[in-house]
Design a protein around this motif. Sequence first.
Motif, short mmCIF file in Angstrom:
data_model
loop_
_atom_site.label_atom_id
_atom_site.label_comp_id
_atom_site.label_asym_id
_atom_site.label_seq_id
_atom_site.Cartn_x
_atom_site.Cartn_y
_atom_site.Cartn_z
N THR A 62 0.81 -1.23 0.00
CA THR A 62 0.00 0.00 0.00
C THR A 62 0.85 1.28 0.00
N ALA A 63 2.17 1.17 0.01
CA ALA A 63 3.01 2.38 -0.06
C ALA A 63 2.83 3.06 -1.41
N ARG A 64 2.93 4.40 -1.39
CA ARG A 64 2.73 5.19 -2.60
C ARG A 64 4.02 5.92 -3.00
N GLY A 65 4.31 5.89 -4.29
CA GLY A 65 5.46 6.61 -4.81
C GLY A 65 5.04 7.51 -5.96
N ARG A 66 5.57 8.72 -5.99
CA ARG A 66 5.15 9.72 -6.98
C ARG A 66 6.23 9.99 -8.02
N SER A 67 5.76 10.30 -9.24
CA SER A 67 6.64 10.71 -10.32
C SER A 67 5.96 11.87 -11.04
N GLN A 68 6.72 12.88 -11.38
CA GLN A 68 6.16 14.15 -11.85
C GLN A 68 6.57 14.45 -13.28
N LEU A 69 5.62 14.96 -14.07
CA LEU A 69 5.90 15.38 -15.44
C LEU A 69 5.67 16.88 -15.55
N THR A 70 6.58 17.55 -16.24
CA THR A 70 6.45 18.98 -16.51
C THR A 70 6.48 19.21 -18.02
N ALA A 71 5.55 20.03 -18.51
CA ALA A 71 5.53 20.44 -19.92
C ALA A 71 5.56 21.96 -19.95
N ARG A 72 6.56 22.54 -20.63
CA ARG A 72 6.73 23.99 -20.69
C ARG A 72 6.70 24.46 -22.15
N ALA A 73 5.95 25.53 -22.40
CA ALA A 73 5.93 26.12 -23.73
C ALA A 73 7.32 26.65 -24.08
N ARG A 74 7.82 26.26 -25.23
CA ARG A 74 9.17 26.68 -25.60
C ARG A 74 9.26 28.19 -25.82
N THR A 75 8.18 28.80 -26.28
CA THR A 75 8.21 30.25 -26.49
C THR A 75 8.51 30.98 -25.20
N GLY A 76 8.02 30.45 -24.08
CA GLY A 76 8.29 31.08 -22.79
C GLY A 76 7.22 30.77 -21.78
N THR A 77 7.57 30.91 -20.51
CA THR A 77 6.64 30.72 -19.39
C THR A 77 6.73 31.94 -18.49
N GLY A 78 5.83 32.02 -17.53
CA GLY A 78 5.86 33.14 -16.60
C GLY A 78 4.49 33.41 -16.02
N THR A 79 4.35 34.56 -15.42
CA THR A 79 3.05 34.93 -14.85
C THR A 79 2.08 35.25 -15.98
N PRO A 80 0.77 34.98 -15.78
CA PRO A 80 -0.20 35.29 -16.83
C PRO A 80 -0.10 36.74 -17.29
N GLY A 81 -0.10 36.90 -18.60
CA GLY A 81 0.02 38.23 -19.18
C GLY A 81 1.43 38.60 -19.60
N SER A 82 2.42 37.80 -19.20
CA SER A 82 3.81 38.09 -19.62
C SER A 82 3.90 38.08 -21.15
N LEU A 83 4.63 39.03 -21.69
CA LEU A 83 4.68 39.24 -23.14
C LEU A 83 6.00 38.75 -23.72
N PHE A 84 5.88 38.03 -24.84
CA PHE A 84 7.03 37.66 -25.65
C PHE A 84 6.79 38.26 -27.04
N ALA A 85 7.30 39.48 -27.23
CA ALA A 85 7.00 40.25 -28.43
C ALA A 85 7.50 39.54 -29.68
N THR A 86 6.62 39.44 -30.67
CA THR A 86 6.89 38.87 -32.01
C THR A 86 7.31 37.40 -31.97
N GLN A 87 7.12 36.71 -30.85
CA GLN A 87 7.57 35.31 -30.73
C GLN A 87 6.47 34.30 -30.99
N GLY A 88 5.25 34.78 -31.27
CA GLY A 88 4.14 33.87 -31.52
C GLY A 88 4.09 33.40 -32.96
#
Length: 329
Positions: free
Chosen positions: A169-195
């Motif tokens: 009954t022991a539990r073990g965790r494994s985590q997946l991360t997916a990040r947008a290559r254009t960029g990440t950050g707080t909502p509304g962060s701008l990457f000018a002309t990178q879209g």
Amino acid sequence: MVHSRWSWLFAGLLVAVFIAAPAAVRAAGTNAGTSIQGTAQATYTFGGPTLTATSNTVTVIVAEILDVVVTVSGTTPVSAGETRRGLVFTITNTGNGTETFDLGAMSAGIVGDDFDPTLVDIYFDTDASNDLSPPDTLYVAGSNDPALAPDTAVRVLVINDIPANVANTARGRSQLTARARTGTGTPGSLFATQGDGGVDALVGTSGAQGIVFGEYVAARMQVAAVKTQTIVDPAGGSRPVAGARIDYQIVVSVNGSGTAPDAIFSDTIPAYTTYVPGTLALNSTVLSDIADGDVGEFVSAPDSQVRIHLGDLTQASGPQTIRFAVTIN
């Protein structure tokens, strides 16, 4: 005398220009790079004839929203010492532009579990089997990072080895991360002309990244089900044509110590097929299609399915073989 209807016609027509012919709506709205144009017209009378004045055209190009959602498919039961066991994750591009996502996984030091699985690799679930199999493709960072169009998804497997000394009954965790290559950050962060197509890109509500963990649970007992099918067509062959019959066999087995209490088997009747009455059987014993004194039944609503109450299952119960048939509509 001049009769003019300029003011009220102009206002009404200007509004009409912007609500006509709506664009296709996606998870994050209109696709990035879409050109939205507006041109107004004013019709008026001047000394008898009807005249039309047309404005200049104003244009706006839709920016890209960077958003992603990562989900995991439940908890995976494992045995101590098992190798190359997978957790199933789905990565969905909920932005409005095509985006490449960089993937990463970790299994050590995640708070809240009982043991650390040993991370092996990330694979694409190429054959959609929900487990690691020969057709699956190894993910190599920087080489085959998934590029997803808006509203499309990819399924991946995070593969781990299970330590030999984990407790039941022991539990073990494994985590997946997916990040947008254009960029990440707080909502509304701008990457000018990178879209897409050189438009601006803005970080959406997800921060342009998804981080989700899945769990293994160690169990001395595991239940497995294997399904096979046989097709017989109206001409006696094995072609999947209209009117052909598909006979399904599902073998449910228990391995290890312990009991699976009040186990219930169910199988949804596939779309474009019809259940063949009287074909439901358990271990060669034909069961009725209605809920009565035996353990089986066919349920037509809300979804058509067959269901069997298997009761308490242990390894000593032996394999439980279920059979039923459908015809292709």
